[in-house]
Write a protein that holds these residues in place. Structure first.
Motif, PDB file in Angstrom:
ATOM      1  N   LEU A 153       0.828  -1.347  -0.068  1.00 22.46           N
ATOM      2  CA  LEU A 153      -0.034   0.021  -0.028  1.00 22.46           C
ATOM      3  C   LEU A 153       0.847   1.231   0.162  1.00 22.46           C
ATOM      4  CD1 LEU A 153      -2.926   1.084   0.102  1.00 22.46           C
ATOM      5  CD2 LEU A 153      -2.717   0.977   2.676  1.00 22.46           C
ATOM      6  N   SER A 154       2.008   1.174   0.607  1.00 19.68           N
ATOM      7  CA  SER A 154       2.980   2.272   0.924  1.00 19.68           C
ATOM      8  C   SER A 154       3.545   2.721  -0.705  1.00 19.68           C
ATOM      9  CB  SER A 154       4.210   2.028   1.718  1.00 19.68           C
ATOM     10  OG  SER A 154       4.781   1.038   1.263  1.00 19.68           O
ATOM     11  N   GLN A 155       3.502   1.682  -1.612  1.00 24.27           N
ATOM     12  CA  GLN A 155       3.924   2.206  -3.073  1.00 24.27           C
ATOM     13  C   GLN A 155       2.997   2.889  -3.630  1.00 24.27           C
ATOM     14  OE1 GLN A 155       4.924  -1.581  -4.656  1.00 24.27           O
ATOM     15  NE2 GLN A 155       6.272  -2.352  -3.107  1.00 24.27           N
ATOM     16  N   TYR A 156       1.882   3.080  -3.126  1.00 23.51           N
ATOM     17  CA  TYR A 156       0.721   3.988  -3.843  1.00 23.51           C
ATOM     18  C   TYR A 156       0.358   5.254  -3.252  1.00 23.51           C
ATOM     19  CZ  TYR A 156       0.143  -0.624  -6.591  1.00 23.51           C
ATOM     20  OH  TYR A 156       0.259  -1.814  -7.296  1.00 23.51           O
ATOM     21  N   THR A 157       0.502   5.103  -1.987  1.00 21.28           N
ATOM     22  CA  THR A 157       0.235   6.239  -1.240  1.00 21.28           C
ATOM     23  C   THR A 157       1.056   6.475   0.045  1.00 21.28           C
ATOM     24  OG1 THR A 157      -1.506   7.388  -0.120  1.00 21.28           O
ATOM     25  CG2 THR A 157      -1.697   4.936   0.348  1.00 21.28           C
ATOM     26  N   SER A 158       1.125   7.692   0.457  1.00 20.98           N
ATOM     27  CA  SER A 158       1.834   8.183   1.591  1.00 20.98           C
ATOM     28  C   SER A 158       1.241   8.944   2.319  1.00 20.98           C
ATOM     29  CB  SER A 158       3.302   8.727   1.265  1.00 20.98           C
ATOM     30  OG  SER A 158       2.998  10.040   0.462  1.00 20.98           O
ATOM     31  N   ASP A 159      -0.127   9.104   2.154  1.00 17.78           N
ATOM     32  CA  ASP A 159      -0.913  10.117   3.148  1.00 17.78           C
ATOM     33  C   ASP A 159      -1.468   9.411   3.982  1.00 17.78           C
ATOM     34  OD1 ASP A 159      -2.276  12.373   3.669  1.00 17.78           O
ATOM     35  OD2 ASP A 159      -3.369  12.795   1.946  1.00 17.78           O
ATOM     36  N   TYR A 160      -0.693   9.232   5.029  1.00 26.51           N
ATOM     37  CA  TYR A 160      -1.135   8.311   6.330  1.00 26.51           C
ATOM     38  C   TYR A 160      -1.526   9.303   7.430  1.00 26.51           C
ATOM     39  CZ  TYR A 160       0.638   4.269   3.901  1.00 26.51           C
ATOM     40  OH  TYR A 160       0.831   3.196   3.125  1.00 26.51           O
ATOM     41  N   LEU A 161      -2.370   8.864   8.312  1.00 28.24           N
ATOM     42  CA  LEU A 161      -2.355   9.374   9.695  1.00 28.24           C
ATOM     43  C   LEU A 161      -1.141   9.343  10.335  1.00 28.24           C
ATOM     44  CD1 LEU A 161      -5.967   8.479  10.635  1.00 28.24           C
ATOM     45  CD2 LEU A 161      -5.275  10.598   9.719  1.00 28.24           C
ATOM     46  N   MET A 162      -0.865   9.884  11.274  1.00 27.27           N
ATOM     47  CA  MET A 162       0.504   9.982  11.810  1.00 27.27           C
ATOM     48  C   MET A 162       0.841   8.569  12.468  1.00 27.27           C
ATOM     49  SD  MET A 162       1.952  12.179  15.182  1.00 27.27           S
ATOM     50  CE  MET A 162       1.663  13.797  14.144  1.00 27.27           C
ATOM     51  N   CYS A 163      -0.146   7.952  12.949  1.00 24.46           N
ATOM     52  CA  CYS A 163       0.157   6.675  13.828  1.00 24.46           C
ATOM     53  C   CYS A 163       0.369   5.481  12.688  1.00 24.46           C
ATOM     54  CB  CYS A 163      -1.161   6.114  14.521  1.00 24.46           C
ATOM     55  SG  CYS A 163      -2.732   6.324  14.043  1.00 24.46           S
ATOM     56  N   ASP A 164      -0.495   5.752  11.451  1.00 26.59           N
ATOM     57  CA  ASP A 164      -0.250   4.816  10.497  1.00 26.59           C
ATOM     58  C   ASP A 164       1.200   5.060   9.764  1.00 26.59           C
ATOM     59  OD1 ASP A 164      -2.899   3.720  10.885  1.00 26.59           O
ATOM     60  OD2 ASP A 164      -3.877   4.809   9.363  1.00 26.59           O
ATOM     61  N   ALA A 165       1.745   6.207   9.648  1.00 24.71           N
ATOM     62  CA  ALA A 165       2.496   6.742   9.100  1.00 24.71           C
ATOM     63  C   ALA A 165       3.933   5.689   9.865  1.00 24.71           C
ATOM     64  CB  ALA A 165       2.777   7.898   8.978  1.00 24.71           C
ATOM     65  N   TRP A 166       3.848   6.021  11.257  1.00 22.15           N
ATOM     66  CA  TRP A 166       4.875   5.563  11.988  1.00 22.15           C
ATOM     67  C   TRP A 166       4.663   3.872  11.914  1.00 22.15           C
ATOM     68  CZ3 TRP A 166       5.052   2.091  16.064  1.00 22.15           C
ATOM     69  CH2 TRP A 166       6.222   1.932  16.901  1.00 22.15           C
ATOM     70  N   ILE A 167       3.668   3.386  11.909  1.00 23.42           N
ATOM     71  CA  ILE A 167       3.906   1.841  11.855  1.00 23.42           C
ATOM     72  C   ILE A 167       4.395   1.449  10.635  1.00 23.42           C
ATOM     73  CG2 ILE A 167       2.233  -0.228  11.429  1.00 23.42           C
ATOM     74  CD1 ILE A 167       0.556   0.948  13.693  1.00 23.42           C
ATOM     75  N   THR A 168       3.842   2.127   9.262  1.00 18.75           N
ATOM     76  CA  THR A 168       4.290   1.873   7.930  1.00 18.75           C
ATOM     77  C   THR A 168       6.018   2.001   7.845  1.00 18.75           C
ATOM     78  OG1 THR A 168       2.247   2.544   6.975  1.00 18.75           O
ATOM     79  CG2 THR A 168       4.239   2.279   5.485  1.00 18.75           C
ATOM     80  N   ARG A 169       6.376   2.923   8.445  1.00 17.38           N
ATOM     81  CA  ARG A 169       7.622   3.317   8.318  1.00 17.38           C
ATOM     82  C   ARG A 169       8.744   2.023   9.251  1.00 17.38           C
ATOM     83  NH1 ARG A 169       6.747   8.700   8.917  1.00 17.38           N
ATOM     84  NH2 ARG A 169       6.993   8.564  11.270  1.00 17.38           N
ATOM     85  N   LEU A 170       7.987   1.577  10.458  1.00 15.96           N
ATOM     86  CA  LEU A 170       8.659   0.647  10.926  1.00 15.96           C
ATOM     87  C   LEU A 170       8.676  -0.704  10.064  1.00 15.96           C
ATOM     88  CD1 LEU A 170       9.939  -0.471  13.634  1.00 15.96           C
ATOM     89  CD2 LEU A 170       7.419  -0.762  14.276  1.00 15.96           C
ATOM     90  N   LEU A 171       7.329  -0.915   9.551  1.00 15.88           N
ATOM     91  CA  LEU A 171       7.357  -2.258   8.851  1.00 15.88           C
ATOM     92  C   LEU A 171       8.316  -2.396   7.666  1.00 15.88           C
ATOM     93  CD1 LEU A 171       3.452  -2.676   9.128  1.00 15.88           C
ATOM     94  CD2 LEU A 171       5.448  -3.965  10.478  1.00 15.88           C
ATOM     95  N   MET A 172       8.127  -1.360   6.968  1.00 18.18           N
ATOM     96  CA  MET A 172       9.176  -1.301   5.755  1.00 18.18           C
ATOM     97  C   MET A 172      10.524  -1.678   6.035  1.00 18.18           C
ATOM     98  SD  MET A 172       7.254  -0.349   2.839  1.00 18.18           S
ATOM     99  CE  MET A 172       8.555   0.188   1.754  1.00 18.18           C
ATOM    100  N   THR A 173      11.245  -1.256   7.184  1.00 15.36           N
ATOM    101  CA  THR A 173      12.405  -1.709   7.405  1.00 15.36           C
ATOM    102  C   THR A 173      12.601  -3.112   7.664  1.00 15.36           C
ATOM    103  OG1 THR A 173      12.015  -1.621  10.042  1.00 15.36           O
ATOM    104  CG2 THR A 173      12.982   0.464   8.770  1.00 15.36           C
ATOM    105  N   LEU A 174      11.539  -3.917   7.644  1.00 12.42           N
ATOM    106  CA  LEU A 174      11.705  -5.469   7.418  1.00 12.42           C
ATOM    107  C   LEU A 174      12.079  -6.039   6.359  1.00 12.42           C
ATOM    108  CD1 LEU A 174       8.494  -6.484   9.556  1.00 12.42           C
ATOM    109  CD2 LEU A 174      10.841  -6.981  10.234  1.00 12.42           C
TER     110      LEU A 174
END
Length: 354
Positions: free
Chosen positions: A52-73
């Motif tokens: 999903l992050s390949q299509y959008t980066s317009d997240y709420l703050m908590c979603d953005a933090w979780i996505t950045r963390l998961l992407m490091t995997l």
């Protein structure tokens, strides 16, 4: 939205736990199909968040933090898929007569059929929005070597693993199970050399398959050794997960040797090996079991549609919700359709044979 999703997954899992032991559950319960499907159920939704992050980066703050963390995997998110698949295949080779033939005659052909039909759906969607592809590109997408907007490399490696394991079994079974695994490692090593130019993600998890096969062979010995240590086995697992995660993110050259992803997958297995469950979380088990392929392969369709319809830019949170609901619906519908199709095709085939 993503925060709520992972909170739901986490709570649903915790509610099913009956206790945590210091030692591994030696009855093999922790590596059963239901348990491994539950673990994979977590990771398929992490894959969803990463895609999903390949299509959008317009997240709420908590979603953005979780996505950045998961992407490091990185590719660690699919390591358990291959690890548990290798374990299950090795178990079936030992316990089911003629299973090596079924890998090609059923599992390979079934997955190829499913992938081909999924690609055709992607082609219809892309054609609707004005994109056209050469026939060769579409044809190669059936195998996962090319893509027309769909996820592909994971399916290609899975198909390849069925062929490699069958070939290695035919050539090496007279020398024992370990020789079969060595044959698979050699074949995948050749693949790593030839396919490295495709990108690191094409090759940096494939050795998790023979690693899972080895774990099946050596499981009694591993359990005996680890259960004899003073340190809780679940803590060893957590440390291995952290180590694999850290190595993957820092030392890029090791990605090509598959070291980080194998360590990560083994760590996840050990971590969950000490957890007793009252019951299996239904949604997680469904997500990582019967619906795994359809959730994986169809999740990009609502993402593509939402982007082309302007929903991503106009209502980003609605876009994320629609992607989630669309993935669930297509995953459920695709699972039902492919299940019925397999019963129709392969049951008729079996009746002819017998």
């Amino acid at each position: 939205m993503l925060t709520l999703l992972f909170l739901f997954l986490f709570i649903s899992f915790l509610s099913c736990i009956s206790g945590v032991e210091r030692k591994m559950l030696t009855d093999g319960e922790y590596i059963s199909r239901e348990r491994t499907s539950t673990i994979n159920g977590f990771f398929i939704w992490i894959v969803f968040a990463c895609h999903l992050s390949q299509y959008t980066s317009d997240y709420l703050m908590c979603d953005a933090w979780i996505t950045r963390l998961l992407m490091t995997l990185g590719q660690c998110v699919v390591a358990t898929f291959f690890f548990f698949s290798g374990y299950g295949i090795m178990s079936s080779l030992r316990n089911k007569e003629g299973y090596a033939s079924q890998l090609v005659k059923k599992r390979f052909l079934s997955l190829l059929l499913h992938m081909s039909l999924a690609v055709m759906l992607f082609y219809v969607v892309q054609f609707w929005y004005g994109r056209e592809y050469e026939c060769l590109t579409v044809f190669m997408s059936f195998f996962g070597w090319r893509s027309i907007g769909n996820s592909n490399w994971f399916i290609f490696v899975t198909l390849l693993s069925y062929l490699f394991i069958t070939l290695s079994y035919r050539l090496c079974r007279r020398f024992g199970e370990f020789a079969i695994v060595v044959g698979v490692v050699v074949l995948f090593a050749v693949y790593v050399i030839l396919a490295r130019y495709r990108g690191g993600w094409w090759v940096d998890t494939c050795m998790c398959i023979p690693a899972g096969m080895l774990f099946f062979i050596w499981r009694p010995t591993i359990e005996k050794i680890l259960n004899g240590l003073r340190m809780p086995v679940w803590l060893i697992g957590v440390l291995m997960v952290a180590l694999g995660w850290k190595i993957y993110g820092v030392h890029f050259l090791l990605v090509y040797s598959n070291i980080p992803t194998v360590i990560f997958a083994m760590g996840v297995c050990l971590t969950f090996s000490c957890i007793r469950m009252r019951k299996i979380p239904a949604f997680l088990s469904w997500s990582g079991g019967p619906a795994l392929f359809t959730l994986y392969i169809f999740q990009r369709i609502p993402m593509i549609i939402g982007v082309n319809e302007g929903l991503k830019d106009s209502y980003p949170q609605v876009y994320i919700l629609c992607c989630l609901l669309g993935t669930l619906f297509l995953g459920w519908l695709g699972m039902k359709f492919f299940s019925a199709l397999d019963k129709l095709i392969f049951r008729v085939k079996d009746n002819k044979v017998h």
